[in-house]
Design an enzyme around this catalytic site. Structure first.
Site, mmCIF file in Angstrom:
data_model
loop_
_atom_site.group_PDB
_atom_site.id
_atom_site.type_symbol
_atom_site.label_atom_id
_atom_site.label_comp_id
_atom_site.label_asym_id
_atom_site.label_seq_id
_atom_site.Cartn_x
_atom_site.Cartn_y
_atom_site.Cartn_z
ATOM 1 N N ASN A 1 45.867 17.014 45.465
ATOM 2 C CA ASN A 1 46.092 16.944 44.015
ATOM 3 C C ASN A 1 46.745 15.623 43.643
ATOM 4 O OD1 ASN A 1 48.309 18.154 45.376
ATOM 5 N ND2 ASN A 1 49.100 19.054 43.498
ATOM 6 N N CYS B 1 43.137 18.529 40.516
ATOM 7 C CA CYS B 1 43.397 19.425 41.644
ATOM 8 C C CYS B 1 42.784 18.870 42.935
ATOM 9 C CB CYS B 1 42.778 20.798 41.391
ATOM 10 S SG CYS B 1 43.542 21.702 40.046
ATOM 11 N N ALA C 1 51.898 11.447 34.820
ATOM 12 C CA ALA C 1 52.999 11.658 33.881
ATOM 13 C C ALA C 1 52.490 12.348 32.615
ATOM 14 C CB ALA C 1 53.660 10.335 33.534
ATOM 15 N N GLU D 1 40.922 20.392 45.080
ATOM 16 C CA GLU D 1 39.529 20.806 45.295
ATOM 17 C C GLU D 1 38.564 19.834 44.609
ATOM 18 O OE1 GLU D 1 42.062 22.648 44.358
ATOM 19 O OE2 GLU D 1 41.908 24.721 45.035
HETATM 20 N N1 THU Z 1 46.561 22.687 42.212
HETATM 21 C C1 THU Z 1 45.558 22.319 43.058
HETATM 22 O O1 THU Z 1 45.427 21.146 43.419
HETATM 23 N N2 THU Z 1 44.707 23.282 43.492
HETATM 24 C C2 THU Z 1 44.831 24.613 43.233
HETATM 25 O O2 THU Z 1 44.050 25.401 43.737
HETATM 26 C C3 THU Z 1 45.902 25.087 42.354
HETATM 27 C C4 THU Z 1 46.751 24.048 41.732
HETATM 28 C C5 THU Z 1 47.514 21.665 41.776
HETATM 29 C C6 THU Z 1 47.461 21.259 40.345
HETATM 30 C C7 THU Z 1 48.859 20.725 40.131
HETATM 31 O O3 THU Z 1 48.918 19.379 40.583
HETATM 32 C C8 THU Z 1 49.720 21.569 41.050
HETATM 33 O O4 THU Z 1 48.833 22.146 41.997
HETATM 34 C C9 THU Z 1 50.488 22.662 40.354
HETATM 35 O O5 THU Z 1 49.651 23.426 39.559
#
Ligand code: THU
Length: 161
Positions: free
Chosen positions: A62, A73, A66, A75
């Site tokens: 991820n 994310c 800011a 994925e």
């Molecule tokens: N996040 C992901 O990268 N993948 C997920 O499956 C759930 C959430 C990230 C988004 C954000 O940077 C942090 O986790 C908190 O939500």
């Protein structure tokens, strides 16, 4: 009037002993990748490790900003990287794990709604299911054989025809 039901089946593993060797190494690589996330705002570092059809792996983490909604994310970072590095090549499986500075990492997390939609696009594009292996640092492991199961009745390119 008809009442319809959408159901799906997934595997819950108590530990790694019932995973395939390939799944174990992908999960370990996802845990390692999580350490390289850029998550200074949530302190929730996510790692995704994608297994490509040619056996190569591609990582995603991820990437926060800011301006919070700009963040991406793990994925989707991984899927974009895979599509850039190996254009036109199907993704066979994705392992996702995380580190949570503010709490535990003892259970699986599942992809958010936007990531589910993105996964659906890749599945449709390549006509092949993407297997998800989801786990924290410890605890149970979920294996979802087809990521489309997470987004029933999804909107797709077919709807635009
Ligand atoms: N996040 C992901 O990268 N993948 C997920 O499956 C759930 C959430 C990230 C988004 C954000 O940077 C942090 O986790 C908190 O939500």
């Amino acid at each position: 009037m008809a009442t319809k039901t959408a159901r799906f089946t997934y595997e819950e593993h108590d530990d790694e002993s019932t995973l395939s060797k390939e799944e174990v190494s992908l999960l370990h690589a996802a845990r390692e990748a999580a350490q390289h996330a850029y998550a200074p705002y949530s302190h929730f570092r996510v790692g995704a490790m994608l297994l490509m059809e040619n056996g190569k792996t591609v990582s995603g983490t991820n990437q926060e900003n800011a301006s919070y909604p700009v963040g991406i994310c793990a994925e989707r970072t991984g899927l974009s990287a895979a599509s850039s590095l190996y254009p036109g090549m199907p993704v066979k499986a994705i392992a996702v794990s995380y580190d949570n500075e503010l709490g535990e990492s003892d259970r699986p997390i599942t992809p958010c709604g936007i990531c589910r939609q993105t996964l659906a696009e890749y599945q449709q594009r390549f006509g092949a299911p993407i297997r998800l292996i989801l786990a924290g640092r410890t605890g149970k492991i979920w294996v979802i054989p087809d990521s489309n199961a997470l987004l029933p009745l999804s909107f797709s390119g077919d709807d635009l025809k």
